[in-house]
Design a protein around this motif. Structure first.
Motif, PDB file in Angstrom:
ATOM      1  N   UNK A   1      69.885  99.864 -13.108  1.00 54.33           N
ATOM      2  CA  UNK A   1      68.590 100.128 -13.120  1.00 54.33           C
ATOM      3  C   UNK A   1      67.474  98.938 -13.146  1.00 54.33           C
ATOM      4  N   UNK A   2      66.381  99.195 -12.175  1.00 52.04           N
ATOM      5  CA  UNK A   2      65.235  98.372 -12.531  1.00 52.04           C
ATOM      6  C   UNK A   2      64.349  99.213 -13.244  1.00 52.04           C
ATOM      7  N   UNK A   3      63.823  98.443 -14.298  1.00 51.69           N
ATOM      8  CA  UNK A   3      62.764  98.952 -15.188  1.00 51.69           C
ATOM      9  C   UNK A   3      61.521  98.327 -14.743  1.00 51.69           C
ATOM     10  N   UNK A   4      60.685  99.190 -14.465  1.00 56.92           N
ATOM     11  CA  UNK A   4      59.467  98.719 -13.932  1.00 56.92           C
ATOM     12  C   UNK A   4      58.098  99.039 -15.086  1.00 56.92           C
ATOM     13  N   UNK A   5      57.588  98.041 -15.429  1.00 57.06           N
ATOM     14  CA  UNK A   5      56.471  98.343 -16.481  1.00 57.06           C
ATOM     15  C   UNK A   5      55.322  97.400 -16.393  1.00 57.06           C
ATOM     16  N   UNK A   6      54.294  97.695 -17.032  1.00 56.11           N
ATOM     17  CA  UNK A   6      53.325  96.532 -17.341  1.00 56.11           C
ATOM     18  C   UNK A   6      53.526  95.423 -18.234  1.00 56.11           C
ATOM     19  N   UNK A   7      52.888  94.433 -18.426  1.00 52.43           N
ATOM     20  CA  UNK A   7      53.355  93.216 -19.338  1.00 52.43           C
ATOM     21  C   UNK A   7      53.784  93.634 -20.779  1.00 52.43           C
TER      22      UNK A   7
ATOM     23  N   UNK B   1      67.588  95.396 -15.203  1.00 57.34           N
ATOM     24  CA  UNK B   1      66.959  94.204 -14.915  1.00 57.34           C
ATOM     25  C   UNK B   1      65.278  94.721 -15.205  1.00 57.34           C
ATOM     26  N   UNK B   2      64.829  93.898 -15.691  1.00 56.86           N
ATOM     27  CA  UNK B   2      63.319  94.310 -16.239  1.00 56.86           C
ATOM     28  C   UNK B   2      62.149  93.554 -15.664  1.00 56.86           C
ATOM     29  N   UNK B   3      61.604  94.539 -14.658  1.00 57.80           N
ATOM     30  CA  UNK B   3      60.529  93.811 -13.983  1.00 57.80           C
ATOM     31  C   UNK B   3      59.028  94.227 -14.628  1.00 57.80           C
ATOM     32  N   UNK B   4      58.448  93.379 -15.319  1.00 58.91           N
ATOM     33  CA  UNK B   4      57.220  93.733 -16.002  1.00 58.91           C
ATOM     34  C   UNK B   4      55.979  93.158 -15.561  1.00 58.91           C
ATOM     35  N   UNK B   5      55.847  93.037 -14.268  1.00 57.56           N
ATOM     36  CA  UNK B   5      54.671  92.327 -13.788  1.00 57.56           C
ATOM     37  C   UNK B   5      53.483  93.098 -13.115  1.00 57.56           C
ATOM     38  N   UNK B   6      53.727  94.417 -13.393  1.00 53.38           N
ATOM     39  CA  UNK B   6      52.805  95.315 -12.697  1.00 53.38           C
ATOM     40  C   UNK B   6      51.524  95.591 -13.560  1.00 53.38           C
TER      41      UNK B   6
ATOM     42  N   UNK C   1      58.972  93.572  -6.486  1.00 53.88           N
ATOM     43  CA  UNK C   1      59.739  94.565  -7.419  1.00 53.88           C
ATOM     44  C   UNK C   1      60.973  95.153  -6.263  1.00 53.88           C
ATOM     45  N   UNK C   2      60.697  95.572  -4.976  1.00 51.89           N
ATOM     46  CA  UNK C   2      61.485  95.683  -4.222  1.00 51.89           C
ATOM     47  C   UNK C   2      62.617  94.603  -3.972  1.00 51.89           C
ATOM     48  N   UNK C   3      62.145  93.241  -3.799  1.00 49.68           N
ATOM     49  CA  UNK C   3      62.961  92.095  -3.642  1.00 49.68           C
ATOM     50  C   UNK C   3      64.053  91.999  -4.861  1.00 49.68           C
ATOM     51  N   UNK C   4      63.366  92.401  -6.042  1.00 47.06           N
ATOM     52  CA  UNK C   4      64.216  92.199  -7.264  1.00 47.06           C
ATOM     53  C   UNK C   4      65.041  93.272  -7.208  1.00 47.06           C
ATOM     54  N   UNK C   5      64.790  94.551  -6.704  1.00 43.65           N
ATOM     55  CA  UNK C   5      65.657  95.438  -6.882  1.00 43.65           C
ATOM     56  C   UNK C   5      66.922  95.357  -5.851  1.00 43.65           C
ATOM     57  N   UNK C   6      66.508  94.756  -4.602  1.00 42.78           N
ATOM     58  CA  UNK C   6      67.541  94.836  -3.793  1.00 42.78           C
ATOM     59  C   UNK C   6      68.794  93.505  -4.215  1.00 42.78           C
ATOM     60  N   UNK C   7      68.057  92.175  -4.377  1.00 40.68           N
ATOM     61  CA  UNK C   7      68.799  91.325  -4.855  1.00 40.68           C
ATOM     62  C   UNK C   7      70.076  91.453  -6.008  1.00 40.68           C
ATOM     63  N   UNK C   8      69.387  92.322  -6.922  1.00 41.50           N
ATOM     64  CA  UNK C   8      70.143  92.632  -7.924  1.00 41.50           C
ATOM     65  C   UNK C   8      70.803  94.006  -7.806  1.00 41.50           C
ATOM     66  N   UNK C   9      70.942  94.579  -6.517  1.00 39.90           N
ATOM     67  CA  UNK C   9      71.811  95.832  -6.310  1.00 39.90           C
ATOM     68  C   UNK C   9      71.452  96.845  -7.078  1.00 39.90           C
TER      69      UNK C   9
END
Length: 363
Positions: free
Chosen positions: A29-35, A59-64, A76-84
């Protein structure tokens, strides 16, 4: 009449643990959140606990940030793709959920850029999406819409049945940490969705039933919640109202107040929910002149359109000072008139009428 809402929506305290297996929509999963909000509400910890239980990588992406930009969703797209990553879990208010939806499409279609999202013919696949709201406002957990801020500063929404979340978890515990300002502006965002739903040319019997309940709940419980922020019963009612209003706009779309409000948010810094709600009484009065049957629900609940305005005023929705230059008014009016929101709004609107709406805000 068409009613379409394919999202599986679970509601209740600790509901994510009662149906934890359904959050597993892939292998990573890519977990998408604010800070901050996902963490302080406990929602992020709950999700991570379940993912760890099932040995699911993430992987946690928290920069929204508020009003998500192209730059945020591209990252976020790049993180999701790079981390499959093969599914998205979006936690937070409307911004993380909308960003998560955009990332779900872009990661599944690496050749696309954010501009391509606005034509649904450009894609026919998206990563599975789980949403967990931490505010009671946007209803994004049950809609096929997402709003992004373009590089020119304009907010614009895209629509696709592919971005209806697959599963959403609505737990009022996650809303209990909202402060008074956020409680107000998110709740009146939900109110705007429900009110615009009944006023829309696309309203149906079923959407009106849901909108009536949403408006009634907000009318009764928003003032109570503002005076008792941690009352879980009040939070529960507002959470239900928000999702009901989201289901409404999934059928009807939004109308003129949203377009009017976007300009106030972008150029004057007033939060989206408040910036939209301030125009509701003015537009309702115009619609009442040509289609009084559209305003009947508002009159039933509030007693009159004047009382509806007074309700918003007493909540503090109009507690701001604002001025416009002639150049701003020209720009705003032209952008509003070019927006699709006008088409679904009963009545006839020209530049003079749009300027009148904006001038109503000057004290």
């Amino acid at each position: 009449m068409l009613f379409y809402m394919p999202t599986k929506l679970y509601y209740g305290k600790d509901i994510i643990f009662d149906h934890k297996e359904e959050i597993i929509l892939g292998e990573k999963a890519i977990i998408v959140t604010g800070r901050n909000s996902a963490k302080i509400t406990g929602a992020l910890d709950d999700v991570i606990t379940i993912l760890n239980e099932y040995n699911i990588s993430y992987i946690h992406y928290n920069e929204i940030g508020e009003n998500p930009t192209y730059e945020m969703v591209i990252k976020g797209k790049n993180i999701a793709i790079e981390n499959e990553c093969d599914f998205v879990i979006a936690i937070g208010g409307g911004s993380p959920m909308d960003a998560g939806k955009a990332i779900a499409v872009l990661a599944a279609n690496p050749e696309l850029n954010p501009d391509d999202l606005f034509d649904m013919n450009n894609y026919d696949v998206a990563l599975p999406i789980v949403t967990i709201p931490t505010t009671s406002g946007t209803g994004s957990e049950v809609t096929e819409y997402a709003v992004l801020t373009k590089p020119n500063g304009r907010k614009s929404g895209f629509k696709s049945n592919l971005i209806f979340p697959d599963v959403s978890y609505l737990d009022p515990r996650y809303m209990a940490k909202m402060n008074k300002e956020l409680t107000l502006t998110t709740a009146v965002d939900a109110l705007s969705h429900a009110v615009e739903g009944i006023l829309s040319k696309k309203a149906t019997i079923m959407s009106d039933m849901l909108a009536r309940e949403s408006i009634s709940l907000i009318h009764e419980y928003l003032p109570k919640s503002l005076n008792d922020l941690e009352n879980l019963e009040y939070r529960e009612k507002l959470a239900i109202a928000s999702s009901l209003a989201g289901i409404v706009i999934a059928q009807t779309g939004t109308i003129l107040p949203h377009s009017l409000g976007y300009r106030i948010t972008i150029h004057k810094g007033i939060r989206h929910g408040q910036a939209t709600a301030i125009f509701l009484p003015f537009v309702a009065e115009e619609i009442d002149k040509v289609a009084p049957e559209k305003t009947k629900i508002l009159k039933d609940i509030f007693g009159s359109l004047d009382n509806f305005y007074s309700f918003l005023k007493e909540l503090g929705v109009y507690d701001f000072n604002i001025n416009f230059s002639n150049e701003e008014l020209d720009l705003f009016s032209q952008e509003v008139l070019n927006s699709s929101h006008v088409i679904n709004t009963p009545g006839t609107y020209d530049k003079e009428k749009i300027l009148e709406f904006y001038n109503n805000l000057i004290k």
